[in-house]
Design a protein around this motif. Sequence first.
Motif, PDB file in Angstrom:
ATOM      1  N   ILE A 315      45.897  12.595  36.777  1.00 60.46           N
ATOM      2  CA  ILE A 315      46.041  11.305  36.100  1.00 60.46           C
ATOM      3  C   ILE A 315      47.049  10.432  36.853  1.00 60.46           C
ATOM      4  CG2 ILE A 315      46.702  10.177  33.935  1.00 60.46           C
ATOM      5  CD1 ILE A 315      44.292  11.779  33.446  1.00 60.46           C
ATOM      6  N   THR A 316      48.151  11.045  37.291  1.00 65.86           N
ATOM      7  CA  THR A 316      49.172  10.287  38.009  1.00 65.86           C
ATOM      8  C   THR A 316      48.618   9.714  39.309  1.00 65.86           C
ATOM      9  OG1 THR A 316      50.847  11.740  37.064  1.00 65.86           O
ATOM     10  CG2 THR A 316      51.508  10.395  38.960  1.00 65.86           C
ATOM     11  N   ALA A 317      47.868  10.531  40.051  1.00 66.96           N
ATOM     12  CA  ALA A 317      47.292  10.053  41.319  1.00 66.96           C
ATOM     13  C   ALA A 317      46.322   8.902  41.064  1.00 66.96           C
ATOM     14  CB  ALA A 317      46.586  11.196  42.045  1.00 66.96           C
ATOM     15  N   LEU A 318      45.535   9.013  39.982  1.00 64.23           N
ATOM     16  CA  LEU A 318      44.581   7.950  39.659  1.00 64.23           C
ATOM     17  C   LEU A 318      45.307   6.669  39.265  1.00 64.23           C
ATOM     18  CD1 LEU A 318      42.015  10.045  37.598  1.00 64.23           C
ATOM     19  CD2 LEU A 318      41.651   9.039  39.852  1.00 64.23           C
ATOM     20  N   TYR A 319      46.369   6.831  38.506  1.00 65.20           N
ATOM     21  CA  TYR A 319      47.178   5.682  38.111  1.00 65.20           C
ATOM     22  C   TYR A 319      47.789   5.022  39.353  1.00 65.20           C
ATOM     23  CZ  TYR A 319      51.202   3.116  36.355  1.00 65.20           C
ATOM     24  OH  TYR A 319      52.134   2.141  36.115  1.00 65.20           O
ATOM     25  N   ALA A 320      48.311   5.849  40.262  1.00 68.13           N
ATOM     26  CA  ALA A 320      48.922   5.311  41.481  1.00 68.13           C
ATOM     27  C   ALA A 320      47.889   4.580  42.339  1.00 68.13           C
ATOM     28  CB  ALA A 320      49.566   6.443  42.280  1.00 68.13           C
ATOM     29  N   GLN A 321      46.682   5.148  42.407  1.00 66.36           N
ATOM     30  CA  GLN A 321      45.626   4.496  43.188  1.00 66.36           C
ATOM     31  C   GLN A 321      45.256   3.148  42.566  1.00 66.36           C
ATOM     32  OE1 GLN A 321      41.679   6.240  43.038  1.00 66.36           O
ATOM     33  NE2 GLN A 321      41.335   5.719  45.181  1.00 66.36           N
ATOM     34  N   MET A 322      45.164   3.126  41.245  1.00 66.57           N
ATOM     35  CA  MET A 322      44.831   1.878  40.556  1.00 66.57           C
ATOM     36  C   MET A 322      45.904   0.812  40.821  1.00 66.57           C
ATOM     37  SD  MET A 322      44.442   1.336  36.490  1.00 66.57           S
ATOM     38  CE  MET A 322      46.212   1.187  36.229  1.00 66.57           C
ATOM     39  N   MET A 323      47.171   1.224  40.734  1.00 68.11           N
ATOM     40  CA  MET A 323      48.250   0.268  40.975  1.00 68.11           C
ATOM     41  C   MET A 323      48.213  -0.244  42.410  1.00 68.11           C
ATOM     42  SD  MET A 323      49.527  -0.154  38.095  1.00 68.11           S
ATOM     43  CE  MET A 323      50.970  -1.167  38.404  1.00 68.11           C
ATOM     44  N   GLU A 331      48.499   1.878  50.980  1.00 67.75           N
ATOM     45  CA  GLU A 331      48.969   3.226  50.700  1.00 67.75           C
ATOM     46  C   GLU A 331      49.081   3.451  49.192  1.00 67.75           C
ATOM     47  OE1 GLU A 331      49.196   5.136  53.087  1.00 67.75           O
ATOM     48  OE2 GLU A 331      49.940   4.147  54.870  1.00 67.75           O
ATOM     49  N   VAL A 332      48.671   4.612  48.748  1.00 70.26           N
ATOM     50  CA  VAL A 332      48.831   4.977  47.341  1.00 70.26           C
ATOM     51  C   VAL A 332      50.192   5.643  47.178  1.00 70.26           C
ATOM     52  CG1 VAL A 332      47.948   6.403  45.473  1.00 70.26           C
ATOM     53  CG2 VAL A 332      46.355   5.252  47.006  1.00 70.26           C
ATOM     54  N   THR A 333      51.093   4.976  46.453  1.00 72.84           N
ATOM     55  CA  THR A 333      52.444   5.519  46.339  1.00 72.84           C
ATOM     56  C   THR A 333      52.807   5.765  44.879  1.00 72.84           C
ATOM     57  OG1 THR A 333      53.415   3.319  46.174  1.00 72.84           O
ATOM     58  CG2 THR A 333      53.213   4.243  48.379  1.00 72.84           C
ATOM     59  N   PHE A 334      53.735   6.705  44.698  1.00 72.00           N
ATOM     60  CA  PHE A 334      54.272   6.965  43.370  1.00 72.00           C
ATOM     61  C   PHE A 334      55.645   7.602  43.551  1.00 72.00           C
ATOM     62  CE2 PHE A 334      54.710   9.130  39.267  1.00 72.00           C
ATOM     63  CZ  PHE A 334      54.401   8.076  38.430  1.00 72.00           C
ATOM     64  N   LEU A 335      56.615   7.167  42.759  1.00 75.12           N
ATOM     65  CA  LEU A 335      57.995   7.651  42.892  1.00 75.12           C
ATOM     66  C   LEU A 335      58.470   7.577  44.344  1.00 75.12           C
ATOM     67  CD1 LEU A 335      58.275  10.815  40.612  1.00 75.12           C
ATOM     68  CD2 LEU A 335      58.929   8.480  40.086  1.00 75.12           C
ATOM     69  N   PRO A 340      48.991  11.749  49.681  1.00 72.54           N
ATOM     70  CA  PRO A 340      47.998  11.846  50.758  1.00 72.54           C
ATOM     71  C   PRO A 340      46.608  11.426  50.278  1.00 72.54           C
ATOM     72  CG  PRO A 340      49.282  13.877  50.605  1.00 72.54           C
ATOM     73  CD  PRO A 340      49.654  13.043  49.424  1.00 72.54           C
ATOM     74  N   ASN A 341      45.877  10.774  51.173  1.00 74.16           N
ATOM     75  CA  ASN A 341      44.549  10.270  50.838  1.00 74.16           C
ATOM     76  C   ASN A 341      43.604  11.335  50.307  1.00 74.16           C
ATOM     77  OD1 ASN A 341      44.148   7.537  50.985  1.00 74.16           O
ATOM     78  ND2 ASN A 341      44.252   7.557  53.223  1.00 74.16           N
ATOM     79  N   LEU A 346      40.505  13.719  45.916  1.00 73.38           N
ATOM     80  CA  LEU A 346      40.231  14.893  45.093  1.00 73.38           C
ATOM     81  C   LEU A 346      40.415  14.548  43.609  1.00 73.38           C
ATOM     82  CD1 LEU A 346      39.521  17.892  45.245  1.00 73.38           C
ATOM     83  CD2 LEU A 346      41.960  18.406  45.334  1.00 73.38           C
ATOM     84  N   ALA A 347      41.489  13.805  43.324  1.00 73.01           N
ATOM     85  CA  ALA A 347      41.752  13.400  41.938  1.00 73.01           C
ATOM     86  C   ALA A 347      40.605  12.545  41.402  1.00 73.01           C
ATOM     87  CB  ALA A 347      43.078  12.643  41.852  1.00 73.01           C
TER      88      ALA A 347
END
Lengths: 441, 441
Positions: A315-323, A331-335, A340-341, A346-347
């Motif tokens: 869920i976090t990776a999907l949220y980060a990708q959406m943002m 780049e998909v970033t979080f914290l 990694p792509n 995979l998420a």
Amino acid sequence: MTTRLKNFLRYSKPERLIVLGYSLIILLGFLLLCLPICHKQPVAALDNLFIATSALSTTGLATVSVADNYNFLGELVILLLIQLGGIGYMSIGSFIILGRKKRLSETGVRLIQFDFSLPDKYPVLHFVKDVIIFSIVIEVLGALGLYFIFLENGVDNALWSAIFHSISAFCTAGFSLFNNSFEGYYDNFYLNAVISALSFAGAVGFIVFSDYYEYLLKPGKKITYTSKIILRFTLIVFVVAGMILLVSDEGLHGYPTEDKILLAFFQSMTALTTVGFNSYPIGNLLPSSLFLLTIVMFFGASPSGTGGGLKSTTITALYAQMMATLKGKREVTFLHRIIPNHRVRLAASNFFFYSTVLTLGILALLLTEKPDAFSLLFEATSALGTVGISTGITGELSVLGKLIIVALMFFGRIGPLSLGVAIMANKEEEKEEIVEEDLAI
Amino acid sequence: MTTRLKNFLRYSKPERLIVLGYSLIILLGFLLLCLPICHKQPVAALDNLFIATSALSTTGLATVSVADNYNFLGELVILLLIQLGGIGYMSIGSFIILGRKKRLSETGVRLIQFDFSLPDKYPVLHFVKDVIIFSIVIEVLGALGLYFIFLENGVDNALWSAIFHSISAFCTAGFSLFNNSFEGYYDNFYLNAVISALSFAGAVGFIVFSDYYEYLLKPGKKITYTSKIILRFTLIVFVVAGMILLVSDEGLHGYPTEDKILLAFFQSMTALTTVGFNSYPIGNLLPSSLFLLTIVMFFGASPSGTGGGLKSTTITALYAQMMATLKGKREVTFLHRIIPNHRVRLAASNFFFYSTVLTLGILALLLTEKPDAFSLLFEATSALGTVGISTGITGELSVLGKLIIVALMFFGRIGPLSLGVAIMANKEEEKEEIVEEDLAI
Ligand SMILES: [K+]
Ligand SMILES: [K+]
């Protein structure tokens, strides 16, 4: 071991070996539960299959009462299935092999890494030892705590009950020897605390434990990125869902404030950790509360834990990708870290596959079953997420309905995507020149 | 135009301008519909807002009967809103500008490209001309067909009714001047055919039309990848959903075979194209059928068309990505072509955001409304997908409930992700060194 079997184990995809392994254990458990020496009264074969699958997948849904139908031996079989499913039969097997000072095969290492969704370069052997030791320590502590609580409340066979519920909680199985789960303990703070602690311990997963254990031993060591995300996600969802239940469900308004808080947060905890015990009759919750729990069950627990669901990191990776898309960033970033792509992909695949399986499961239930549509939606989400809370319709399901739930629980334990890989793998692709072409989205 | 406004238009994100444009048109429509000269009987302000939003978003949900409450002038305002929302106010505006031999501004070109989700390097100006001409031709042909059908069935004001329903169908708005939509015509093959043709024409989108038009003019030209995917997806979902309805819904079993086929496929068509007419009382469908239509409404129509939903190409890209993961392939391929990574990512972000908005919408409705949970789930999906079929609860919604549906319809028209971008854009990111870190999924 014959050379042929050795080669099969060495060259098969881990997904396929995991599916095979769990299928064999369910079959064995099913056969054992069919033996009359396990019963207090006769149990139909389909119900034994249901209970065996529910136990190994650590779901906890049951078509018949465990306490009323199985004797001590039957309960022991169920508890073993829960333990094998919860910690993973591979780690338990590996621990025994390592304990006998033998080397773990390459296949074994691969399977464990896969079963626990460990990040790359994770020290697998070390990890397995930690997993088993932690599990035993926590389950023993939990059983001790529960023993005194049950003793005080005059429970028959308090020791067995304590052991059973401690393992059932830590493995997020949610099987109970009480026919109304923990509804009789809704206002018992200590029981709420012990069960929640055990369930959270199982749900946040061994990566978090291993991390903090290493951190305590070597203060220089840093907490991994995965652990940070898991803890934040778990805390936020637990608190937000609990608060919404507390404020919005009118059914809770009759209780004193302390009990209301315990009730709301226990039900939030049970869905999030996917343990699936309940201290309030789930069928009495308002539709809005049921839907909220459905969302939380869909999210589920964390990778490398004993819980199910789509998982916090997904869920976090999907949220980060959406943002990233919303902000127009590459780049998909979080914290403050780039995810990694291939993990993001995979998420996303996981999310789509999980949603598809759930949707088809709900549709199949609606086509075969009589109970109201919303209860079936709840039941299917609970089964796929290996949660096990129900509005109370499990026993009323038709033969087809029970089989659909069995399939969803099995999918849920393996992880739908892994099951897909197990089925798809080895299909030879035709080699051909292939070019990129733009597509309007 | 002042320099300041010019600069605002030039440097603003297209998402923001589109949101602003549609908001202004809804406001204007709402104010017009509030004028007593538009009414047969007084209509509450909230209902006028609801109808204005429903018309511009081409949803077709209505809290009050259009025929009973609005006179010809009111219906004309509604029809204009439908036309502006369906084809897009930007293309209509551009067509007028181009017709006066003036140059289209760079901003205008950007907005159209964006509003129609056109692939890169698409000839925008050419496209706009085609769009408008096609729309007029199809709407006129549709109105002619409907005129004769209505004349034969003794409809009052057959010409106006024909024009209204032709535009309402092509723009996939689904507003009807009959209070029971096309339930009175469920067995009229010609009406089923004309309405379905108009709706499909609107739903497959202008890329497909433009493609086949060019293909007919210059036989050497190839059909684009996007068109191939749209047509395949539309055909497969239409047939599969229709077949399931036909076989599984017991409510249809009382009808003769021909009527049963018309009923099943009209309802499949209405959800897939997101037109939202109905020839069968939706509330009488079985829960399994309602859930099936919910899935189809979630999928929705195609990019660059007049319909809503998540869109055919998005679902296809997600499916292709999932298959790539299952097969362990790096490239996401479909129909022997590689789908570009940024498109796959856009599809995944869209899916996650759309699901999140829908889930929050359903939760909000469950918290504020009385009707049964499954009907509210259906209603929310219908609103966000700009479909407009309902089990019949729209009029019973509370003030808050109506506002939630208004928000969902607006989100649905803009596309939730675009609305998100419009809100998020311009937020300055702190510049910092950022590194990649593995995450367990
Ligand atoms: K469980
Ligand atoms: K519509």
